[in-house]
Design a protein around this motif. Structure first.
Motif, short mmCIF file in Angstrom:
data_model
loop_
_atom_site.label_atom_id
_atom_site.label_comp_id
_atom_site.label_asym_id
_atom_site.label_seq_id
_atom_site.Cartn_x
_atom_site.Cartn_y
_atom_site.Cartn_z
N SER A 54 32.88 45.26 24.31
CA SER A 54 33.47 46.02 23.20
C SER A 54 34.87 45.47 22.92
O SER A 54 35.53 44.93 23.81
CB SER A 54 33.53 47.50 23.54
N GLY A 55 35.31 45.62 21.69
CA GLY A 55 36.57 45.02 21.30
C GLY A 55 37.76 45.52 22.10
O GLY A 55 38.69 44.77 22.39
N SER A 56 37.71 46.79 22.51
CA SER A 56 38.84 47.35 23.23
C SER A 56 39.04 46.68 24.58
O SER A 56 40.16 46.52 25.05
CB SER A 56 38.65 48.85 23.43
N ILE A 57 37.95 46.29 25.22
CA ILE A 57 38.06 45.60 26.51
C ILE A 57 38.39 44.13 26.29
O ILE A 57 39.22 43.54 26.99
CB ILE A 57 36.76 45.71 27.33
N PHE A 58 37.76 43.52 25.33
CA PHE A 58 37.92 42.10 25.10
C PHE A 58 39.35 41.74 24.74
O PHE A 58 39.79 40.62 24.98
CB PHE A 58 36.96 41.65 24.00
N SER A 59 40.08 42.66 24.19
CA SER A 59 41.47 42.38 23.83
C SER A 59 42.42 42.47 25.02
O SER A 59 43.62 42.24 24.87
CB SER A 59 41.93 43.38 22.75
N GLY A 60 41.89 42.78 26.18
CA GLY A 60 42.71 42.88 27.38
C GLY A 60 43.17 41.53 27.91
O GLY A 60 42.87 40.49 27.33
N THR B 55 22.52 33.79 45.30
CA THR B 55 21.71 34.97 44.98
C THR B 55 22.55 36.23 45.09
O THR B 55 23.15 36.50 46.14
CB THR B 55 20.50 35.06 45.93
N ALA B 56 22.61 36.99 43.99
CA ALA B 56 23.48 38.16 43.94
C ALA B 56 23.25 38.89 42.62
O ALA B 56 22.59 38.37 41.72
CB ALA B 56 24.95 37.75 44.06
N VAL B 57 23.83 40.06 42.53
CA VAL B 57 23.98 40.73 41.24
C VAL B 57 25.31 40.28 40.66
O VAL B 57 26.34 40.31 41.36
CB VAL B 57 23.93 42.26 41.38
N TYR B 58 25.28 39.84 39.42
CA TYR B 58 26.48 39.36 38.75
C TYR B 58 26.95 40.38 37.73
O TYR B 58 26.16 40.85 36.90
CB TYR B 58 26.20 38.01 38.09
N TYR B 59 28.24 40.70 37.80
CA TYR B 59 28.84 41.73 36.96
C TYR B 59 29.89 41.12 36.04
O TYR B 59 30.72 40.31 36.47
CB TYR B 59 29.53 42.79 37.82
N CYS B 60 29.84 41.54 34.79
CA CYS B 60 30.90 41.20 33.86
C CYS B 60 32.09 42.10 34.14
O CYS B 60 31.91 43.29 34.49
CB CYS B 60 30.41 41.37 32.44
N TYR B 61 33.28 41.57 33.97
CA TYR B 61 34.51 42.28 34.33
C TYR B 61 35.54 42.10 33.23
O TYR B 61 35.66 41.04 32.63
CB TYR B 61 35.04 41.71 35.65
N GLY B 62 36.28 43.17 32.99
CA GLY B 62 37.40 43.10 32.07
C GLY B 62 38.52 44.01 32.54
O GLY B 62 38.26 45.01 33.21
N ILE B 63 39.74 43.66 32.19
CA ILE B 63 40.86 44.51 32.55
C ILE B 63 41.80 44.62 31.37
O ILE B 63 42.13 43.62 30.72
CB ILE B 63 41.60 43.99 33.81
N ARG B 64 42.21 45.84 31.07
CA ARG B 64 43.08 46.09 29.93
C ARG B 64 44.02 47.23 30.30
O ARG B 64 43.58 48.28 30.74
CB ARG B 64 42.27 46.45 28.69
N TRP B 65 45.30 46.98 30.16
CA TRP B 65 46.32 47.97 30.48
C TRP B 65 46.13 48.53 31.90
O TRP B 65 46.30 49.72 32.13
CB TRP B 65 46.31 49.11 29.47
N GLY B 66 45.77 47.64 32.82
CA GLY B 66 45.65 48.02 34.22
C GLY B 66 44.36 48.75 34.57
O GLY B 66 44.16 49.12 35.73
N VAL B 67 43.48 48.93 33.61
CA VAL B 67 42.21 49.62 33.85
C VAL B 67 41.10 48.57 33.92
O VAL B 67 40.96 47.75 33.02
CB VAL B 67 41.90 50.63 32.75
N SER B 68 40.32 48.62 35.01
CA SER B 68 39.21 47.68 35.19
C SER B 68 37.92 48.25 34.62
O SER B 68 37.65 49.44 34.76
CB SER B 68 39.01 47.37 36.68
N TYR B 69 37.13 47.37 34.03
CA TYR B 69 35.84 47.74 33.46
C TYR B 69 34.77 46.83 34.04
O TYR B 69 35.00 45.64 34.27
CB TYR B 69 35.85 47.62 31.94
N TRP B 70 33.60 47.41 34.28
CA TRP B 70 32.49 46.65 34.86
C TRP B 70 31.22 46.90 34.06
O TRP B 70 30.98 48.01 33.60
CB TRP B 70 32.23 47.09 36.30
N GLY B 71 30.41 45.84 33.95
CA GLY B 71 29.08 46.02 33.41
C GLY B 71 28.13 46.55 34.48
O GLY B 71 28.53 46.76 35.63
N ARG B 72 26.88 46.72 34.12
CA ARG B 72 25.90 47.24 35.07
C ARG B 72 25.31 46.15 35.96
O ARG B 72 24.67 46.44 36.96
CB ARG B 72 24.78 47.95 34.34
N GLY B 73 25.52 44.91 35.60
CA GLY B 73 25.08 43.80 36.44
C GLY B 73 23.75 43.21 36.02
O GLY B 73 22.91 43.87 35.40
N THR B 74 23.55 41.96 36.38
CA THR B 74 22.29 41.26 36.15
C THR B 74 21.95 40.46 37.41
O THR B 74 22.83 39.83 38.00
CB THR B 74 22.37 40.36 34.90
#
Length: 115
Positions: free
Chosen positions: A25-31, A90-109
């Motif tokens: 989402s744009g709000s995370i991507f701008s971090g 071999t692992a679950v891979y998670y997308c990660y973003g950080i914006r204004w000190g808040v971390s965001y994670w996807g559900r993983g693949t």
């Protein structure tokens, strides 16, 4: 709504390649940073690749030279190109973003490297 959605996981043979995608989402991507983490069975989640808004990248030693993180600022997308894959990747891979000190994670693949 702030969210990260991964795609592109699967089963691949040792030595093979796979590309993961993350729609942000744009709000995370701008971090400040976007990136990827992996979590192998029984192990803690580990950040493996980061990319800044300007495109500077950083990798953990285990993936340097094999994985490449990139971003498409026009599409709010982050990618992880994985080459020369090993069974230990071999692992679950998670997308990660950080914006204004808040971390965001996807559900993983799930990525499984096996012959």
């Amino acid at each position: 709504q702030a969210q990260l959605v991964e795609s592109g996981g699967g089963l691949v043979q040792p030595g093979g390649s796979l590309r993961l995608s993350c729609a942000a989402s744009g709000s995370i991507f701008s971090g400040n940073f976007m990136g990827w983490a992996s979590q192998a069975p029984g192990k803690p989640r580990e950040l493996i690749a980061l990319i800044s808004r300007s495109g500077m990248t950083n990798y953990t030693d285990s993936v340097k030279g094999r994985f490449t993180v990139s971003r498409d600022n026009a599409k709010n997308m982050v990618y992880l190109q994985m080459n020369s894959l090993k069974p230990e990747d071999t692992a679950v891979y998670y997308c990660y973003g950080i914006r204004w000190g808040v971390s965001y994670w996807g559900r993983g693949t799930q990525v499984t490297v096996s012959s």
